[in-house]
Scaffold this motif. Sequence first.
Motif, mmCIF file in Angstrom:
data_model
loop_
_atom_site.group_PDB
_atom_site.id
_atom_site.type_symbol
_atom_site.label_atom_id
_atom_site.label_comp_id
_atom_site.label_asym_id
_atom_site.label_seq_id
_atom_site.Cartn_x
_atom_site.Cartn_y
_atom_site.Cartn_z
ATOM 1 N N ALA A 1 44.716 40.770 93.700
ATOM 2 C CA ALA A 1 44.710 41.921 92.805
ATOM 3 C C ALA A 1 44.529 41.451 91.373
ATOM 4 C CB ALA A 1 46.012 42.705 92.952
ATOM 5 N N VAL A 2 43.574 42.034 90.677
ATOM 6 C CA VAL A 2 43.333 41.702 89.278
ATOM 7 C C VAL A 2 43.884 42.847 88.434
ATOM 8 C CG1 VAL A 2 41.627 41.017 87.560
ATOM 9 C CG2 VAL A 2 41.242 40.482 89.972
ATOM 10 N N LEU A 3 44.817 42.531 87.545
ATOM 11 C CA LEU A 3 45.547 43.546 86.791
ATOM 12 C C LEU A 3 44.955 43.731 85.404
ATOM 13 C CD1 LEU A 3 49.160 42.346 87.705
ATOM 14 C CD2 LEU A 3 47.657 43.882 89.005
ATOM 15 N N ALA A 4 44.923 44.983 84.949
ATOM 16 C CA ALA A 4 44.441 45.269 83.599
ATOM 17 C C ALA A 4 45.543 45.111 82.566
ATOM 18 C CB ALA A 4 43.868 46.686 83.538
ATOM 19 N N GLY A 5 46.803 45.214 82.987
ATOM 20 C CA GLY A 5 47.935 45.048 82.092
ATOM 21 C C GLY A 5 48.728 43.804 82.450
ATOM 22 N N GLY A 6 49.941 43.722 81.897
ATOM 23 C CA GLY A 6 50.811 42.617 82.252
ATOM 24 C C GLY A 6 51.319 42.748 83.674
ATOM 25 N N HIS A 7 51.875 41.665 84.191
ATOM 26 C CA HIS A 7 52.344 41.664 85.577
ATOM 27 C C HIS A 7 53.488 42.645 85.820
ATOM 28 C CE1 HIS A 7 50.184 38.434 87.759
ATOM 29 N NE2 HIS A 7 49.996 37.913 86.562
ATOM 30 N N ASP A 8 54.158 43.055 84.770
ATOM 31 C CA ASP A 8 55.246 44.015 84.916
ATOM 32 C C ASP A 8 54.819 45.437 84.570
ATOM 33 O OD1 ASP A 8 54.842 43.408 82.263
ATOM 34 O OD2 ASP A 8 56.966 43.462 81.723
ATOM 35 N N CYS A 9 53.520 45.646 84.374
ATOM 36 C CA CYS A 9 52.995 46.968 84.021
ATOM 37 C C CYS A 9 51.898 47.345 85.017
ATOM 38 C CB CYS A 9 52.454 46.970 82.599
ATOM 39 S SG CYS A 9 53.699 46.627 81.333
ATOM 40 N N ILE A 10 52.310 47.594 86.251
ATOM 41 C CA ILE A 10 51.351 47.860 87.326
ATOM 42 C C ILE A 10 50.713 49.233 87.128
ATOM 43 C CG2 ILE A 10 51.054 48.030 89.829
ATOM 44 C CD1 ILE A 10 51.918 45.262 88.667
ATOM 45 N N TYR A 11 49.398 49.283 87.292
ATOM 46 C CA TYR A 11 48.684 50.555 87.218
ATOM 47 C C TYR A 11 47.742 50.676 88.410
ATOM 48 C CZ TYR A 11 46.072 54.536 85.580
ATOM 49 O OH TYR A 11 45.506 55.777 85.499
ATOM 50 N N PRO A 12 47.805 51.798 89.135
ATOM 51 C CA PRO A 12 48.764 52.889 88.951
ATOM 52 C C PRO A 12 50.164 52.486 89.436
ATOM 53 C CG PRO A 12 47.423 53.314 90.878
ATOM 54 C CD PRO A 12 46.847 52.074 90.240
ATOM 55 N N PRO A 13 51.197 53.110 88.886
ATOM 56 C CA PRO A 13 52.570 52.692 89.211
ATOM 57 C C PRO A 13 52.897 52.768 90.695
ATOM 58 C CG PRO A 13 52.562 54.134 87.292
ATOM 59 C CD PRO A 13 51.175 54.161 87.848
ATOM 60 N N GLU A 14 52.284 53.719 91.403
ATOM 61 C CA GLU A 14 52.605 53.876 92.829
ATOM 62 C C GLU A 14 52.076 52.734 93.688
ATOM 63 O OE1 GLU A 14 48.879 56.559 92.194
ATOM 64 O OE2 GLU A 14 50.680 55.967 91.083
ATOM 65 N N HIS A 15 51.307 51.832 93.096
ATOM 66 C CA HIS A 15 50.806 50.686 93.862
ATOM 67 C C HIS A 15 51.690 49.452 93.717
ATOM 68 C CE1 HIS A 15 46.394 52.236 94.398
ATOM 69 N NE2 HIS A 15 47.293 52.935 95.055
ATOM 70 N N GLY A 16 52.890 49.641 93.186
ATOM 71 C CA GLY A 16 53.839 48.533 93.122
ATOM 72 C C GLY A 16 54.171 47.993 94.498
ATOM 73 N N ASP A 17 54.363 48.892 95.471
ATOM 74 C CA ASP A 17 54.654 48.465 96.836
ATOM 75 C C ASP A 17 53.468 47.724 97.451
ATOM 76 O OD1 ASP A 17 57.157 49.565 96.643
ATOM 77 O OD2 ASP A 17 56.689 51.365 97.800
ATOM 78 N N LEU A 18 52.264 48.175 97.135
ATOM 79 C CA LEU A 18 51.068 47.491 97.643
ATOM 80 C C LEU A 18 50.998 46.081 97.079
ATOM 81 C CD1 LEU A 18 48.335 47.267 99.046
ATOM 82 C CD2 LEU A 18 47.312 48.527 97.121
ATOM 83 N N LEU A 19 51.272 45.936 95.794
ATOM 84 C CA LEU A 19 51.250 44.603 95.195
ATOM 85 C C LEU A 19 52.317 43.708 95.813
ATOM 86 C CD1 LEU A 19 50.135 42.617 93.144
ATOM 87 C CD2 LEU A 19 51.686 43.588 91.440
ATOM 88 N N ALA A 20 53.495 44.270 96.068
ATOM 89 C CA ALA A 20 54.559 43.491 96.703
ATOM 90 C C ALA A 20 54.118 43.001 98.076
ATOM 91 C CB ALA A 20 55.831 44.321 96.807
ATOM 92 N N ALA A 21 53.414 43.860 98.817
ATOM 93 C CA ALA A 21 52.917 43.471 100.140
ATOM 94 C C ALA A 21 51.861 42.371 100.021
ATOM 95 C CB ALA A 21 52.335 44.688 100.861
ATOM 96 N N ILE A 22 50.999 42.474 99.028
ATOM 97 C CA ILE A 22 49.972 41.448 98.799
ATOM 98 C C ILE A 22 50.625 40.099 98.525
ATOM 99 C CG2 ILE A 22 48.206 40.670 97.153
ATOM 100 C CD1 ILE A 22 47.411 43.646 96.860
ATOM 101 N N LEU A 23 51.614 40.102 97.638
ATOM 102 C CA LEU A 23 52.278 38.852 97.272
ATOM 103 C C LEU A 23 53.123 38.307 98.423
ATOM 104 C CD1 LEU A 23 53.409 39.791 93.638
ATOM 105 C CD2 LEU A 23 51.474 38.361 94.318
ATOM 106 N N GLY A 24 53.570 39.179 99.307
ATOM 107 C CA GLY A 24 54.377 38.749 100.441
ATOM 108 C C GLY A 24 53.580 38.226 101.615
ATOM 109 N N HIS A 25 52.248 38.312 101.536
ATOM 110 C CA HIS A 25 51.383 37.852 102.632
ATOM 111 C C HIS A 25 50.334 36.867 102.126
ATOM 112 C CE1 HIS A 25 53.112 41.441 104.547
ATOM 113 N NE2 HIS A 25 52.761 40.899 105.701
ATOM 114 N N ALA A 26 50.772 35.877 101.383
ATOM 115 C CA ALA A 26 49.882 34.796 100.919
ATOM 116 C C ALA A 26 48.759 35.308 100.033
ATOM 117 C CB ALA A 26 49.303 34.021 102.104
ATOM 118 N N GLY A 27 48.978 36.442 99.357
ATOM 119 C CA GLY A 27 48.009 36.933 98.396
ATOM 120 C C GLY A 27 48.415 36.535 96.996
ATOM 121 N N ALA A 28 47.686 37.052 96.011
ATOM 122 C CA ALA A 28 47.968 36.694 94.622
ATOM 123 C C ALA A 28 47.581 37.829 93.701
ATOM 124 C CB ALA A 28 47.209 35.419 94.232
ATOM 125 N N ALA A 29 48.138 37.790 92.487
ATOM 126 C CA ALA A 29 47.768 38.718 91.428
ATOM 127 C C ALA A 29 47.486 37.907 90.175
ATOM 128 C CB ALA A 29 48.887 39.720 91.164
#
Length: 275
Positions: A173-201
């Motif tokens: 996942a490539v973020l437009a803001g800082g790592h603590d400013c997820i956009y859209p906010p409802e994709h925080g869970d998606l990002l957590a899943a990405i990071l929990g399965h050998a993914g990266a941001a």
Amino acid sequence: MDAINPSVELTEPERIDRLRLIRSDNVGPRTFRSLVDHFGTARLALERLPDLARRGGAARSGRICSADEAKAELAASRKFGIAWLAPGEDGYPARLAMIDDAPPLLAVRGDTKTLTRPMIAIVGSRNASGAGLKFAGQLARELGDAGFVVISGLARGVDQAAHRASIENGTIAVLAGGHDCIYPPEHGDLLAAILGHAGAAISEMPLGHEPRARDFPRRNRLISGASLGVVVVEAAHRSGSLITARMAAEQGREVFAVPGSPLDPRAAGANDLII
């Protein structure tokens, strides 16, 4: 050490100097690279900034990021699990390092090994059709099975469909803001899943930076720059996905478009890429 070359490993002072330079006024990635190429190191460039401003006719030099500010940003990032990597360091995407405006420091969270694998970008409409979402997911899954990492922008629509379908194989996942400013906010869970399965941001922005409209094209150059090619799945005229496609072409990347209904304005821009 500040030059872009393979097998770099910055010292802590060098990392601080790089962060200070890129966080100083009127210094973007291209200017950073020009300064370091000219003066040899970020520290020498920092020392010359006031003189350069005067020569440029400025009444006063812009703000120069202090060492304390840079140290505080690095410390806060590490608490968040973020590593700031320079081009050439392990984990910095090799193809991204080749573009003219590569981030001189990239904020990375997750599995850095994923960032060393070949990547394909999938981008498209935020308001995608059911067929578009289904195809994006199917393509992402098949690319993952073939050994590619799917990279996208964590946006609604096509981006999230591509990420979800490729989580098991690793996605970025490539973020437009800082790592603590997820956009859209409802994709925080998606990002957590990405990071929990050998993914990266990845991001080039500091913690606390809320993404603004102008930040998304900046983000898009990272998506295309890190990839071997970009696949556009549904994009209207004046779509941000078309900006990504244009940047990809300028960076020498392959550009692919999925044809859509000629009656659907969501596919008009992607269809134009094929003509």
